[in-house]
Write a protein that holds these residues in place. Structure first.
Motif, PDB file in Angstrom:
ATOM      1  N   PHE A  77       1.963   0.444  60.967  1.00 23.81           N
ATOM      2  CA  PHE A  77       3.243   0.746  60.345  1.00 23.81           C
ATOM      3  C   PHE A  77       2.988   1.272  58.933  1.00 23.81           C
ATOM      4  CE2 PHE A  77       5.599  -2.663  63.015  1.00 23.81           C
ATOM      5  CZ  PHE A  77       5.470  -1.839  64.115  1.00 23.81           C
ATOM      6  N   PHE A  78       4.030   1.850  58.342  1.00 27.94           N
ATOM      7  CA  PHE A  78       3.902   2.431  57.009  1.00 27.94           C
ATOM      8  C   PHE A  78       5.085   1.998  56.149  1.00 27.94           C
ATOM      9  CE2 PHE A  78       1.506   5.259  59.746  1.00 27.94           C
ATOM     10  CZ  PHE A  78       0.362   5.494  59.003  1.00 27.94           C
ATOM     11  N   GLY A  79       4.754   1.616  54.918  1.00 24.36           N
ATOM     12  CA  GLY A  79       5.775   1.410  53.909  1.00 24.36           C
ATOM     13  C   GLY A  79       5.861   2.643  53.028  1.00 24.36           C
ATOM     14  N   ARG A  80       7.083   3.050  52.689  1.00 26.18           N
ATOM     15  CA  ARG A  80       7.277   4.291  51.948  1.00 26.18           C
ATOM     16  C   ARG A  80       8.232   4.064  50.788  1.00 26.18           C
ATOM     17  NH1 ARG A  80       8.043   5.444  58.012  1.00 26.18           N
ATOM     18  NH2 ARG A  80       8.809   3.361  57.547  1.00 26.18           N
ATOM     19  N   ALA A  81       7.846   4.500  49.593  1.00 28.01           N
ATOM     20  CA  ALA A  81       8.698   4.362  48.412  1.00 28.01           C
ATOM     21  C   ALA A  81       8.587   5.641  47.586  1.00 28.01           C
ATOM     22  CB  ALA A  81       8.300   3.146  47.575  1.00 28.01           C
ATOM     23  N   MET A  82       9.678   6.389  47.521  1.00 26.46           N
ATOM     24  CA  MET A  82       9.719   7.629  46.747  1.00 26.46           C
ATOM     25  C   MET A  82       9.958   7.297  45.269  1.00 26.46           C
ATOM     26  SD  MET A  82      12.152  10.965  47.429  1.00 26.46           S
ATOM     27  CE  MET A  82      11.472  11.248  49.063  1.00 26.46           C
ATOM     28  N   ARG A  83       9.496   8.165  44.420  1.00 29.02           N
ATOM     29  CA  ARG A  83       9.682   7.953  42.976  1.00 29.02           C
ATOM     30  C   ARG A  83      11.167   7.944  42.640  1.00 29.02           C
ATOM     31  NH1 ARG A  83       6.667  11.307  38.068  1.00 29.02           N
ATOM     32  NH2 ARG A  83       6.995   9.706  36.465  1.00 29.02           N
ATOM     33  N   HIS A  84      11.604   6.870  41.989  1.00 31.19           N
ATOM     34  CA  HIS A  84      13.031   6.630  41.780  1.00 31.19           C
ATOM     35  C   HIS A  84      13.578   7.486  40.642  1.00 31.19           C
ATOM     36  CE1 HIS A  84      16.828   4.447  41.646  1.00 31.19           C
ATOM     37  NE2 HIS A  84      16.449   3.801  42.749  1.00 31.19           N
ATOM     38  N   LYS A  85      14.860   7.799  40.763  1.00 30.72           N
ATOM     39  CA  LYS A  85      15.525   8.578  39.718  1.00 30.72           C
ATOM     40  C   LYS A  85      15.660   7.769  38.435  1.00 30.72           C
ATOM     41  CE  LYS A  85      19.718  11.360  39.073  1.00 30.72           C
ATOM     42  NZ  LYS A  85      20.980  11.811  39.717  1.00 30.72           N
ATOM     43  N   CYS A  86      15.912   6.460  38.561  1.00 30.79           N
ATOM     44  CA  CYS A  86      16.030   5.576  37.395  1.00 30.79           C
ATOM     45  C   CYS A  86      14.657   4.975  37.097  1.00 30.79           C
ATOM     46  CB  CYS A  86      17.040   4.470  37.659  1.00 30.79           C
ATOM     47  SG  CYS A  86      18.709   5.064  37.994  1.00 30.79           S
ATOM     48  N   VAL A  87      14.200   5.127  35.886  1.00 34.65           N
ATOM     49  CA  VAL A  87      12.854   4.673  35.545  1.00 34.65           C
ATOM     50  C   VAL A  87      12.746   3.162  35.647  1.00 34.65           C
ATOM     51  CG1 VAL A  87      13.374   4.565  33.073  1.00 34.65           C
ATOM     52  CG2 VAL A  87      11.020   4.873  33.829  1.00 34.65           C
ATOM     53  N   GLU A  88      13.836   2.434  35.390  1.00 34.97           N
ATOM     54  CA  GLU A  88      13.751   0.978  35.435  1.00 34.97           C
ATOM     55  C   GLU A  88      13.698   0.435  36.863  1.00 34.97           C
ATOM     56  OE1 GLU A  88      18.137   2.042  34.747  1.00 34.97           O
ATOM     57  OE2 GLU A  88      16.146   2.760  34.182  1.00 34.97           O
ATOM     58  N   LEU A  89      14.094   1.238  37.857  1.00 32.76           N
ATOM     59  CA  LEU A  89      14.059   0.799  39.251  1.00 32.76           C
ATOM     60  C   LEU A  89      12.960   1.486  40.051  1.00 32.76           C
ATOM     61  CD1 LEU A  89      17.863   0.638  40.179  1.00 32.76           C
ATOM     62  CD2 LEU A  89      16.336  -1.240  39.589  1.00 32.76           C
ATOM     63  N   CYS A  90      12.052   2.140  39.402  1.00 30.85           N
ATOM     64  CA  CYS A  90      11.036   2.927  40.098  1.00 30.85           C
ATOM     65  C   CYS A  90       9.895   2.021  40.562  1.00 30.85           C
ATOM     66  CB  CYS A  90      10.498   4.032  39.187  1.00 30.85           C
ATOM     67  SG  CYS A  90       9.327   5.131  40.016  1.00 30.85           S
ATOM     68  N   GLY A  91       9.735   1.897  41.873  1.00 31.76           N
ATOM     69  CA  GLY A  91       8.642   1.101  42.411  1.00 31.76           C
ATOM     70  C   GLY A  91       7.283   1.715  42.139  1.00 31.76           C
ATOM     71  N   MET A  92       7.214   3.053  42.102  1.00 29.06           N
ATOM     72  CA  MET A  92       5.941   3.705  41.807  1.00 29.06           C
ATOM     73  C   MET A  92       5.519   3.451  40.370  1.00 29.06           C
ATOM     74  SD  MET A  92       6.044   7.337  43.832  1.00 29.06           S
ATOM     75  CE  MET A  92       4.470   7.747  43.117  1.00 29.06           C
TER      76      MET A  92
ATOM     77  N   ASP B 143       7.093  12.717  44.661  1.00 28.54           N
ATOM     78  CA  ASP B 143       5.945  11.852  44.946  1.00 28.54           C
ATOM     79  C   ASP B 143       6.417  10.671  45.780  1.00 28.54           C
ATOM     80  OD1 ASP B 143       3.677  12.998  43.264  1.00 28.54           O
ATOM     81  OD2 ASP B 143       5.247  12.776  41.763  1.00 28.54           O
ATOM     82  N   CYS B 144       5.569  10.239  46.701  1.00 29.22           N
ATOM     83  CA  CYS B 144       5.897   9.112  47.560  1.00 29.22           C
ATOM     84  C   CYS B 144       4.648   8.247  47.736  1.00 29.22           C
ATOM     85  CB  CYS B 144       6.409   9.589  48.923  1.00 29.22           C
ATOM     86  SG  CYS B 144       6.868   8.240  50.031  1.00 29.22           S
ATOM     87  N   LEU B 145       4.797   6.951  47.490  1.00 33.73           N
ATOM     88  CA  LEU B 145       3.703   5.989  47.654  1.00 33.73           C
ATOM     89  C   LEU B 145       3.746   5.459  49.086  1.00 33.73           C
ATOM     90  CD1 LEU B 145       1.405   4.345  46.375  1.00 33.73           C
ATOM     91  CD2 LEU B 145       3.112   2.661  45.674  1.00 33.73           C
ATOM     92  N   ILE B 146       2.619   5.552  49.782  1.00 34.06           N
ATOM     93  CA  ILE B 146       2.519   5.117  51.172  1.00 34.06           C
ATOM     94  C   ILE B 146       1.630   3.877  51.244  1.00 34.06           C
ATOM     95  CG2 ILE B 146       1.863   5.765  53.514  1.00 34.06           C
ATOM     96  CD1 ILE B 146       4.164   7.395  52.484  1.00 34.06           C
ATOM     97  N   LEU B 147       2.083   2.888  51.997  1.00 33.10           N
ATOM     98  CA  LEU B 147       1.320   1.664  52.220  1.00 33.10           C
ATOM     99  C   LEU B 147       1.097   1.502  53.719  1.00 33.10           C
ATOM    100  CD1 LEU B 147       0.121  -1.063  51.221  1.00 33.10           C
ATOM    101  CD2 LEU B 147       2.389  -2.051  51.580  1.00 33.10           C
TER     102      LEU B 147
END
Length: 840
Positions: A341-356, A324-328
């Motif tokens: 422009f687009f900001g992109r943040a993929m679901r992080h492997k570490c739950v504590e660092l996950c921006g989504m 999953d990837c959140l697009i802004l």
């Protein structure tokens, strides 16, 4: 010049004729402020003859209409101009106007811009003390900050001394003026830009005719600019300014992103209610999203809910799980200039660092506190005007009444909220930095550089210097950088997230964002009924946003359960969990958390799994087998040494045997007293030939010593083929010892083994594999040479059929034995059954 323009009127240059003739027939305007009002007054005073065209122009009002439209465009540009740009430039322009009015008071045109005014003012700016940082209220009393006494003091100083060099390399030359608190190049350049913009505006309105490059910005001005640029390094050296800047100290911040996130989480854990904990939840989202997406903070502050949507995808060749990837979408940013422009943040492997996950927690808290999507207050998603202006980030006041959130959701939050919180955290962690709003962007960029990600992918992810290809012909997904930023560092960044494999109960999901289903149905129904007439993108943003909320139900529950399993101390007492008892104390969630615990305990990343993890005990069994094989090999080698020693003894005995037999026969004849000299002479004459059979005997008794058994080194004896390759390129590399198979089992790979040892190196289990893999690689080579294509291109062409046959070599060999439509008709020859000819 005017006559030339008039002669060109016949070819369509009537606009130039109108402008130049009108300027020639009009008196020169007065220089000074209020240029727009002066221009409007002149337009009103123009007579019909002055407004008309010469030589029988068809429209007498054309010039007046053009001037009005130009004024309209200028007003529009002023409205479009960034608020921050206005706030930065307006006080500086007002200060310059005050300078002109006070210093050049009594002159004919005090505000007329020329080289002398510009040089004097910028000289004053370059040598005055720095202004105290902070915003003043934009009132008529304090909008300008020019100090006439300070200017006269600076300008009257004697500056005719010629600096002389000093013997001390660390000392300033005699006579060199090094102000310790003077403005630096950035401030100087801002004032220069403000003055040049004002001059350009005066030039448009005909209030000046001086050229900026030729008559105003002279070499003397350029010398002043160079002096301001270069004196900083000299000043720092002479005054021994601190060399460890915040940019350098931030390089030691690798790994500190977890500490910063932990402090933000603890801040929310220390609050007594969800409303008080909300700022820390918002700040955590802002930090993690800018960290994973390498974004500017302004992009989030000015973003709206309608700018966000979700995508998913996977690499079919090497991944079994969708990411999953959140697009802004960033429609209006610092460097957009009309581009998106687009900001992109993929679901992080570490739950504590996950921006989504942080985004999901933020929306969950925000919607509960604001109630903006509750029944009766929920906007109509089938009408863009009802929800497009809702900001992504909002704040809640404590004294504005119950409707403050509803009224303030279309206003941007103050930048100082996040800045102050970040300063406190960095001070607590003893981290020096001048970047507070852009802290996540700086750390994200630095982390990717430490991971040696290609600079091109980092540039694309951070939207630096976006070119035409990035804007028009790219998918806008720099996946290598996105994967590394999301914590997937091994196995070529392959995505594997075990917490995403556990599906929460649907009944539990329905408790989150309950309005989303009904609104989504309304949007789909309206798209179905009116989408054909209004276009395929009709209500596209509403559909994507609501679908994102439905997906975030699962993400929120998965991350909350994983957080309770992996970091139970974080969840105890945090208002994010305490404030939602109907959700996180529900028995369904408790059961789901236990299911998550079991999955995380048993999960093994497929690409990184060891044999012992997948098949417990196999490694120990293989180790014991290897030890037994080594012991057997050592015994065989000892036996070989003993056999070789026996052969040496036999060889020595075979050399001495003829002589021993001859001497024994002579002694026997003499003892018998025969005394036959003839026989003895014959024996002596035949003594030398008697040794002739020795070589033949030696040849019969030494074969084992001359050709000992083939003893292969361990890398060859214990070599095992890859069970199944994901693609044909891996099969090729293994055969020829390339890429990851370099020097495996020897230099040149299996092909070199076949050339040097033939079939002697293989055991029975490798015969069929060698035959099939060798024929496939030979077919790849033939196709590459015949069609003049690279090996990679051939492998890519055949990869589909190889994967279609479940990566089975026998199936792929049969495919290559079929006629393929062009000579050679089959890339692998069909072998006849054993004992028969292929042509029968």
């Amino acid at each position: 010049q005017y006559g030339l323009c008039q002669t060109n009127a016949s070819i369509g240059n009537h606009k130039i004729v109108v402008a130049l003739v009108t300027m020639a027939n009009r008196e020169r305007p007065q220089f000074g402020g209020g240029s727009i009002l002066v221009a409007r007054q002149q337009l009103a005073d123009d007579s019909p003859g002055q407004q008309g065209l010469v030589n029988g122009a068809p429209n007498a009002d054309l010039h007046l209409q053009t001037r009005r439209q130009q004024q309209f465009v200028e007003n529009q540009l002023q409205l479009i101009e960034k608020p921050n740009t206005k706030a930065a430039y307006k006080p500086k322009e007002a200060e310059f106007v005050e300078f002109c009015d006070q210093v050049y008071e009594g002159t004919t045109h005090p505000r007329h811009i020329d080289g002398d005014k510009v040089y004097r003012f910028l000289f004053y700016v370059a040598h005055r003390p720095k202004r105290r940082r902070g915003k003043k209220k934009a009132t008529a009393a304090n909008i300008g900050r020019f100090n006439l006494a300070e200017y006269r003091q600076i300008w009257s100083r004697i500056r005719a001394d010629i600096p002389s060099p000093s013997d001390d390399v660390n000392a300033a030359p005699h006579g060199l003026d090094l102000p310790t608190d003077a403005p630096q190049w950035d401030t100087f350049n801002h004032y220069r830009i403000v003055i040049s913009h004002r001059h350009e505006r005066d030039l448009k309105h005909g209030l000046t005719e001086e050229d900026w490059v030729k008559t105003i910005w002279t070499p003397w001005h350029k010398d002043l600019e160079k002096m301001v640029k270069r004196r900083k390094s000299v000043t720092n050296k002479v005054l021994h300014k601190e060399k460890m800047t915040s940019d350098l100290s931030l390089m030691n911040g690798q790994g500190k992103d977890k500490l910063i996130e932990e402090e933000m989480w603890k801040d929310g854990q220390s609050k007594s209610c969800l409303r008080h904990a909300f700022p820390s939840i918002r700040h955590r989202l802002m930090f993690l999203f800018t960290l994973c997406g390498v974004l500017r903070m302004e992009s989030l502050i000015h973003a709206e809910l309608s700018d966000c949507f979700l995508i998913k995808g996977k690499n079919e060749a090497k991944e079994s799980q969708f990411w999953d990837c959140l697009i802004l979408q960033m429609l209006d940013g610092k460097t957009n200039r009309g581009k998106t422009f687009f900001g992109r943040a993929m679901r992080h492997k570490c739950v504590e660092l996950c921006g989504m996950g942080a985004y999901g927690f933020y929306l969950l808290c925000r919607f509960k506190l604001s109630g903006e999507f509750e029944e009766g207050r929920c906007p109509d998603f089938t009408e863009n005007s009802s929800w497009y202006d809702i900001k992504l980030l909002v704040s809640f006041g404590t004294h504005n009444g119950a409707d403050s959130a509803q009224e303030g959701r279309t206003r941007c939050i103050a930048e100082s909220n996040f800045t102050k919180a970040t300063k406190d955290i960095l001070k607590k962690l003893d981290m020096a930095s001048k970047h507070f709003q852009h802290l996540g962007r700086m750390l994200g960029n630095m982390n990717l550089q430490f991971l040696e990600v290609d600079e091109e992918f980092i540039r694309m992810l951070g939207n630096w210097s976006v070119d035409v290809r990035d804007q028009c012909y790219s998918t806008k997904l720099p996946l290598p950088a996105m994967r590394k930023a999301a914590g997937f560092l091994t196995n070529e960044g392959r995505y594997y997230n075990p917490r995403a494999l556990v599906q929460p109960p649907e009944e539990l999901e329905k408790k989150i964002f309950p309005f989303a289903d009904a609104q989504l149905e309304n949007v789909r129904a309206k798209r179905q009924s009116e989408g054909t007439r209004k276009g395929g993108n009709y209500l596209g943003a509403a559909k994507c946003f609501l679908e994102m909320l439905v997906r975030f139900r699962t993400i929120i529950l998965q991350d909350a359960a994983a957080m309770k399993v992996l970091h139970p101390g974080r969840c105890d007492g945090h208002m994010l969990f305490v404030g939602f008892p109907e959700l996180f104390r529900d028995q369904l969630f408790l059961d789901f958390t236990e299911k998550m615990r079991q999955e995380l305990a048993a999960s093994v990343e497929v690409q990184a799994a060891t044999v012992d993890t997948v098949l417990p005990g196999v490694t120990a069994h293989l180790n014991s087998m290897e030890q037994a094989i080594r012991q057997s090999t050592e015994r065989d080698m000892a036996i070989d040494e003993k056999v070789a020693a026996v052969h040496e003894k036999v060889d020595a005995l075979s050399e001495t045997m003829p002589t021993m037999i001859r001497e024994t026969m002579l002694e026997t004849l003499q003892s018998l007293g025969l005394g036959l000299a003839t026989v003895a002479g014959d024996l002596r004459r035949t003594a030398a030939p008697a040794a002739a059979p020795a070589p033949a005997m030696q040849q019969r008794t030494r074969p084992a010593a001359a050709n000992p058994p083939l003893v292969l080194p361990d890398p060859i004896r214990f070599f095992m083929f890859e069970s199944q390759h994901n693609n044909l390129k891996g099969l090729w590399d293994e055969w020829y010892g390339l890429g990851v198979y370099e020097n495996t089992p020897i230099a040149g790979g299996v092909a070199e083994l076949e050339d040097s040892h033939g079939a002697k190196w293989r055991d029975k289990g490798k015969q069929q594999r060698v035959s099939r893999q060798g024929r496939i690689c030979l077919a790849i080579k033939k196709k590459s040479e015949f069609e003049r294509k690279s090996i990679d291109m051939v492998c890519n062409e055949w990869n589909y059929e190889y994967l279609k046959g479940n990566r089975n070599l026998a199936t792929f060999v049969k495919y290559l034995q079929q006629p393929l439509g062009q000579p050679p008709w089959n890339w692998i020859e069909v072998r006849a059954p054993r004992g028969r000819r292929s042509d029968t």
